[in-house]
Scaffold this active site. Structure first.
Site, PDB file in Angstrom:
ATOM      1  N   VAL A   6      82.598  81.821  48.900  1.00 48.44           N
ATOM      2  CA  VAL A   6      83.596  81.018  48.193  1.00 48.44           C
ATOM      3  C   VAL A   6      84.495  81.986  47.429  1.00 48.44           C
ATOM      4  O   VAL A   6      84.067  82.582  46.431  1.00 48.44           O
ATOM      5  CB  VAL A   6      82.929  80.018  47.220  1.00 48.44           C
ATOM      6  CG1 VAL A   6      83.988  79.202  46.489  1.00 48.44           C
ATOM      7  CG2 VAL A   6      81.966  79.101  47.969  1.00 48.44           C
ATOM      8  N   ALA A  12      91.386  82.874  43.865  1.00 49.63           N
ATOM      9  CA  ALA A  12      92.692  83.513  43.722  1.00 49.63           C
ATOM     10  C   ALA A  12      92.596  84.762  42.852  1.00 49.63           C
ATOM     11  O   ALA A  12      93.397  85.693  42.992  1.00 49.63           O
ATOM     12  CB  ALA A  12      93.694  82.523  43.137  1.00 49.63           C
ATOM     13  N   TYR A  31      90.734  87.617  42.956  1.00 50.38           N
ATOM     14  CA  TYR A  31      89.934  88.105  44.083  1.00 50.38           C
ATOM     15  C   TYR A  31      88.514  88.534  43.733  1.00 50.38           C
ATOM     16  O   TYR A  31      87.567  88.253  44.465  1.00 50.38           O
ATOM     17  CB  TYR A  31      90.626  89.305  44.755  1.00 50.38           C
ATOM     18  CG  TYR A  31      91.969  89.020  45.378  1.00 50.38           C
ATOM     19  CD1 TYR A  31      92.409  87.721  45.624  1.00 50.38           C
ATOM     20  CD2 TYR A  31      92.806  90.078  45.730  1.00 50.38           C
ATOM     21  CE1 TYR A  31      93.646  87.477  46.191  1.00 50.38           C
ATOM     22  CE2 TYR A  31      94.046  89.838  46.305  1.00 50.38           C
ATOM     23  CZ  TYR A  31      94.464  88.544  46.532  1.00 50.38           C
ATOM     24  OH  TYR A  31      95.678  88.305  47.099  1.00 50.38           O
ATOM     25  N   GLU A  58      75.190  84.573  50.559  1.00 49.35           N
ATOM     26  CA  GLU A  58      73.762  84.657  50.230  1.00 49.35           C
ATOM     27  C   GLU A  58      73.509  84.201  48.791  1.00 49.35           C
ATOM     28  O   GLU A  58      72.515  83.533  48.496  1.00 49.35           O
ATOM     29  CB  GLU A  58      73.249  86.099  50.388  1.00 49.35           C
ATOM     30  CG  GLU A  58      73.423  86.681  51.782  1.00 49.35           C
ATOM     31  CD  GLU A  58      74.732  87.433  51.951  1.00 49.35           C
ATOM     32  OE1 GLU A  58      75.778  86.948  51.472  1.00 49.35           O
ATOM     33  OE2 GLU A  58      74.710  88.503  52.564  1.00 49.35           O
ATOM     34  N   CYS A  83      73.849  91.004  46.794  1.00 45.71           N
ATOM     35  CA  CYS A  83      73.092  89.936  47.455  1.00 45.71           C
ATOM     36  C   CYS A  83      71.656  90.355  47.727  1.00 45.71           C
ATOM     37  O   CYS A  83      70.738  89.535  47.677  1.00 45.71           O
ATOM     38  CB  CYS A  83      73.787  89.514  48.745  1.00 45.71           C
ATOM     39  SG  CYS A  83      75.273  88.557  48.419  1.00 45.71           S
TER      40      CYS A  83
HETATM   41  N1  THU Z   1      80.512  88.593  51.743  1.00 48.32           N
HETATM   42  C1  THU Z   1      79.432  87.769  51.747  1.00 48.32           C
HETATM   43  O1  THU Z   1      79.565  86.538  51.655  1.00 48.32           O
HETATM   44  N2  THU Z   1      78.203  88.332  51.867  1.00 48.32           N
HETATM   45  C2  THU Z   1      77.973  89.662  51.990  1.00 48.32           C
HETATM   46  O2  THU Z   1      76.829  90.077  51.990  1.00 48.32           O
HETATM   47  C3  THU Z   1      79.101  90.586  52.177  1.00 48.32           C
HETATM   48  C4  THU Z   1      80.421  90.038  51.837  1.00 48.32           C
HETATM   49  C5  THU Z   1      81.845  87.999  51.596  1.00 48.32           C
HETATM   50  C6  THU Z   1      82.514  88.303  50.268  1.00 48.32           C
HETATM   51  C7  THU Z   1      83.973  88.106  50.616  1.00 48.32           C
HETATM   52  O3  THU Z   1      84.293  86.726  50.471  1.00 48.32           O
HETATM   53  C8  THU Z   1      84.050  88.463  52.089  1.00 48.32           C
HETATM   54  O4  THU Z   1      82.718  88.491  52.577  1.00 48.32           O
HETATM   55  C9  THU Z   1      84.684  89.819  52.355  1.00 48.32           C
HETATM   56  O5  THU Z   1      84.090  90.810  51.614  1.00 48.32           O
END
Ligand code: THU
Length: 139
Positions: free
Chosen positions: A45, A48, A50, A57, A94
């Site tokens: 999720v 804006a 960033y 996870e 994560c």
């Molecule tokens: N992202 C994840 O959801 N899990 C991860 O373990 C790595 C990165 C997401 C964060 C961001 O929304 C997008 O991937 C690009 O980094």
């Protein structure tokens, strides 16, 4: 892959389809499997602002805690819809967040890192060796 693992990967894909990732255009889904067969999913999720993005996870773990889970985590699947040949692995934060729910139940969940051509199966303890966890705060 065993049938329950394929189902877990499918659940992670379904979650990734619900991702809100308009800034990175990198949708991610995660699915947590518990020892009673329950599956809890999450998607990333973004925001804006960033730097406030929530990883898939972490969303899944937060939902698991809200559902009353305190351990019993046996497997995790992570998929990135834009991931290339190299399987996506959970980011550092994560890994730590997953470790909390794993440590509470004394399990070492198998993390299924999904790529286009392969699924890499790695124990969480390999992704996060010598983890800091709840036991460090005892005594
Ligand atoms: N992202 C994840 O959801 N899990 C991860 O373990 C790595 C990165 C997401 C964060 C961001 O929304 C997008 O991937 C690009 O980094």
């Amino acid at each position: 892959m065993a049938e329950h693992e394929s189902a877990l990967v499918a659940a992670a894909y379904a979650a990734a389809e619900k991702a809100y990732a308009p800034y990175s255009n990198y949708p991610v889904g995660a699915a947590l499997l518990f020892d009673d067969g329950a599956v809890i999913t999450g998607c990333n999720v973004e925001n804006a602002s960033y730097g406030l993005a929530l990883c898939a996870e972490t969303v899944a773990v937060a939902k698991a805690f809200e559902a009353g889970r305190r351990g019993g985590l046996v497997a995790v699947a992570v998929v990135g819809l834009k991931a290339g040949d190299e399987p996506i692995t959970p980011c550092g934060r994560c890994r730590q967040v997953l470790n909390e729910v794993a440590a509470l139940g004394g399990t070492d969940p198998l993390v299924l890192c999904v790529g286009q051509e392969q699924v890499r199966q790695v124990p969480l303890s390999t992704l996060l060796p010598h983890a800091f966890g709840p036991s460090n705060l005892e005594g």
